[in-house]
Scaffold this active site. Structure first.
Site, PDB file in Angstrom:
ATOM      1  N   THR A  63      -3.675   5.047   4.352  1.00 32.58           N
ATOM      2  CA  THR A  63      -4.336   3.851   4.869  1.00 32.58           C
ATOM      3  C   THR A  63      -3.598   2.585   4.495  1.00 32.58           C
ATOM      4  O   THR A  63      -4.165   1.503   4.510  1.00 32.58           O
ATOM      5  CB  THR A  63      -5.762   3.763   4.319  1.00 32.58           C
ATOM      6  OG1 THR A  63      -5.679   3.801   2.928  1.00 32.58           O
ATOM      7  CG2 THR A  63      -6.597   4.901   4.834  1.00 32.58           C
TER       8      THR A  63
ATOM      9  N   TYR B 172     -12.833   1.128   7.036  1.00 36.58           N
ATOM     10  CA  TYR B 172     -11.773   0.372   7.684  1.00 36.58           C
ATOM     11  C   TYR B 172     -11.128   1.199   8.772  1.00 36.58           C
ATOM     12  O   TYR B 172     -11.253   2.420   8.817  1.00 36.58           O
ATOM     13  CB  TYR B 172     -10.709  -0.071   6.661  1.00 36.58           C
ATOM     14  CG  TYR B 172     -10.180   1.051   5.821  1.00 36.58           C
ATOM     15  CD1 TYR B 172     -10.790   1.388   4.620  1.00 36.58           C
ATOM     16  CD2 TYR B 172      -9.073   1.779   6.231  1.00 36.58           C
ATOM     17  CE1 TYR B 172     -10.316   2.418   3.848  1.00 36.58           C
ATOM     18  CE2 TYR B 172      -8.591   2.820   5.462  1.00 36.58           C
ATOM     19  CZ  TYR B 172      -9.218   3.131   4.267  1.00 36.58           C
ATOM     20  OH  TYR B 172      -8.742   4.161   3.514  1.00 36.58           O
TER      21      TYR B 172
ATOM     22  N   THR C 147      -3.230   8.516  -0.797  1.00 37.91           N
ATOM     23  CA  THR C 147      -3.230   8.715  -2.247  1.00 37.91           C
ATOM     24  C   THR C 147      -3.899  10.021  -2.695  1.00 37.91           C
ATOM     25  O   THR C 147      -3.689  10.446  -3.827  1.00 37.91           O
ATOM     26  CB  THR C 147      -3.929   7.527  -2.940  1.00 37.91           C
ATOM     27  OG1 THR C 147      -5.241   7.389  -2.406  1.00 37.91           O
ATOM     28  CG2 THR C 147      -3.148   6.244  -2.757  1.00 37.91           C
ATOM     29  N   ASP C 148      -4.688  10.641  -1.802  1.00 36.90           N
ATOM     30  CA  ASP C 148      -5.458  11.814  -2.248  1.00 36.90           C
ATOM     31  C   ASP C 148      -4.578  12.953  -2.749  1.00 36.90           C
ATOM     32  O   ASP C 148      -4.891  13.595  -3.757  1.00 36.90           O
ATOM     33  CB  ASP C 148      -6.332  12.342  -1.096  1.00 36.90           C
ATOM     34  CG  ASP C 148      -7.499  11.425  -0.780  1.00 36.90           C
ATOM     35  OD1 ASP C 148      -7.666  10.416  -1.468  1.00 36.90           O
ATOM     36  OD2 ASP C 148      -8.237  11.726   0.183  1.00 36.90           O
TER      37      ASP C 148
ATOM     38  N   LYS D 187      -4.134  11.445  -9.774  1.00 33.97           N
ATOM     39  CA  LYS D 187      -5.149  10.451  -9.399  1.00 33.97           C
ATOM     40  C   LYS D 187      -6.365  10.650 -10.300  1.00 33.97           C
ATOM     41  O   LYS D 187      -6.877  11.764 -10.418  1.00 33.97           O
ATOM     42  CB  LYS D 187      -5.530  10.654  -7.929  1.00 33.97           C
ATOM     43  CG  LYS D 187      -6.356   9.552  -7.323  1.00 33.97           C
ATOM     44  CD  LYS D 187      -6.561   9.755  -5.817  1.00 33.97           C
ATOM     45  CE  LYS D 187      -7.187   8.528  -5.190  1.00 33.97           C
ATOM     46  NZ  LYS D 187      -7.397   8.695  -3.731  1.00 33.97           N
TER      47      LYS D 187
ATOM     48  N   GLU E 228      -6.914  32.249 -25.820  1.00 29.95           N
ATOM     49  CA  GLU E 228      -8.182  32.992 -25.816  1.00 29.95           C
ATOM     50  C   GLU E 228      -8.143  34.161 -24.838  1.00 29.95           C
ATOM     51  O   GLU E 228      -8.935  35.095 -24.940  1.00 29.95           O
ATOM     52  CB  GLU E 228      -9.323  32.045 -25.455  1.00 29.95           C
ATOM     53  CG  GLU E 228      -9.669  31.077 -26.559  1.00 29.95           C
ATOM     54  CD  GLU E 228     -10.821  30.183 -26.165  1.00 29.95           C
ATOM     55  OE1 GLU E 228     -11.962  30.648 -26.133  1.00 29.95           O
ATOM     56  OE2 GLU E 228     -10.563  28.995 -25.866  1.00 29.95           O
TER      57      GLU E 228
HETATM   58  N1  DGL Z   1      -7.980   9.897   2.107  1.00 29.29           N
HETATM   59  C1  DGL Z   1      -6.925   9.025   1.752  1.00 29.29           C
HETATM   60  C2  DGL Z   1      -5.559   9.662   1.881  1.00 29.29           C
HETATM   61  O1  DGL Z   1      -5.149  10.237   0.925  1.00 29.29           O
HETATM   62  C3  DGL Z   1      -6.943   7.722   2.431  1.00 29.29           C
HETATM   63  C4  DGL Z   1      -6.882   6.618   1.507  1.00 29.29           C
HETATM   64  C5  DGL Z   1      -5.558   6.436   0.905  1.00 29.29           C
HETATM   65  O2  DGL Z   1      -4.542   6.406   1.578  1.00 29.29           O
HETATM   66  O3  DGL Z   1      -5.553   6.322  -0.289  1.00 29.29           O
HETATM   67  O4  DGL Z   1      -4.916   9.586   2.888  1.00 29.29           O
END
Ligand code: DGL
Length: 354
Positions: free
Chosen positions: A38, A51, A117-118, A190, A311
């Site tokens: 995004t 958005y 970012t995911d 993350k 363990e």
């Molecule tokens: N769901 C997210 C992704 O990893 C969108 C937001 C982002 O880019 O951090 O694409």
């Protein structure tokens, strides 16, 4: 809404690798490969939680990054346009092969990959293992769309381009430049669903920091990577299926048995504590090993080491211990390992090396 409206900078970058707005050939040439996320998102207002992505053209985006063309000659290329929750093996292969082609052609000084970012941490580790070159490959993304109050994308792009164009970044493996920090592709994870300061490298710390394009480096990667990695994707068109299964109190064996039944060749158990699981789950994993599946014990705990023969008697069960690799990253390594071996001790060695 965030999940459904992901169109990236990828959509607005030129498909052709034509330098954009370059000013002088003395500047480093940095190619931006866009995959999604995004980072080019646009919201109805500066404070909207949801958005719409893709509303921002590359020209607008570059203009939103003051001074970008003063620090590098920029080229853009679209590799994919997916939210990173949809990242998959096909896109990984396409992206990694393109990175290797570009590095081999030797026409750029560094590569920036824009990414959601995911799953950025998984892509970074995958590239860390299969990219063949010492020139900087730097991932970046953003937590806020470009129209948000205090959008983080423009500065992240600026810093990522600066890191990619910096000869000091060479030989440091695949990097992730976000929120003024430079992380190693193996360590980054993350840690917060929405905060701008989401990324951490809990085991070994940062590779360095970047402040408005000025870098300070602290270390090199500790593990084998890129040019010293044995893994190659040359000729690879698919990967063996590897599933991650999350352990918890009262865990049944059912998901483990189902994964094996559905064709998993490798299993990562995100165990409790030091990679533990209930007795019925342990027995199911032992069954999986007997049927030829490689089982790696990792932990759902965000930091620390999953120790071999602690363990759980890994020698007796034929398991592999993940060390401090998180389950998502252990999955990446096991996928690559299974291309050449399904022998647990040989794969344990890979986990001890990468
Ligand atoms: N769901 C997210 C992704 O990893 C969108 C937001 C982002 O880019 O951090 O694409």
């Amino acid at each position: 809404m965030k999940n459904t409206l992901l169109v990236s900078l990828a959509l607005v970058l030129s498909i052709h690798a034509t330098p954009l707005l370059g000013q002088t050939t003395k500047l480093p040439h940095v190619m931006i490969l866009a995959t999604g996320g995004t980072i080019a998102g646009s919201a109805e207002s500066q404070t909207s939680v949801g958005y719409t992505s893709g509303a921002v053209t590359v020209d607008v985006l570059i203009k939103a990054v003051p001074g970008l063309t003063k620090i590098a000659r920029i080229s853009g290329e679209q590799v994919a346009s997916i939210g990173s929750q949809d990242m998959n093996n096909e896109v990984w292969l396409k992206l990694a092969k393109r990175v290797n082609e570009i590095l081999k052609a030797d026409t750029v000084d560094g590569i920036v990959i824009t990414h959601g970012t995911d799953t950025m941490e998984e892509t970074a580790y995958f590239l860390q293992l299969v990219v063949k070159g010492r020139k900087p490959v730097v991932l970046t993304g953003s937590m806020r769309p470009s129209t948000a109050l205090s959008a983080d994308g423009p500065l992240n792009i600026y810093n990522a381009v600066a890191v990619a164009g910096d000869t000091g970044s060479r030989g440091r493996g695949v990097l992730v430049a976000v929120n003024d920090n430079i992380h190693g592709g193996r360590e980054i994870t993350k840690t917060n669903t929405t905060s701008v300061q989401t990324f951490e490298s809990p085991q070994y710390g940062l590779i360095g920091t970047t402040l408005y394009g000025k870098q300070s480096f602290f270390r090199y990667p500790f593990r084998k990577n890129t040019t010293s990695s044995e893994f190659t994707i040359d000729g690879v068109t698919a990967f063996p299926r590897v599933d991650v299964i999350y352990a918890h109190a009262n865990m049944s064996p059912d998901l483990i048995d189902a994964a094996v039944k559905n064709g998993a060749k490798g299993l990562i158990i995100a165990g409790v504590g030091d990679g533990n699981m209930t007795t019925p789950a342990l027995e199911a994993l032992a069954r999986a090993v007997r049927s030829g599946v490689v089982v790696v014990r990792s932990s759902r705990v965000p930091s620390g080491h999953t120790w071999r023969n602690s363990e759980v008697d890994d020698d007796k069960y034929g398991f592999v211990a993940a060390g401090e690799l998180l389950p998502s990253k252990a999955r990446v390594l096991l996928m690559l390992a299974l291309l050449t071996s399904n022998e647990p001790l040989a794969i344990q060695k890979m986990f001890d090396t990468y």
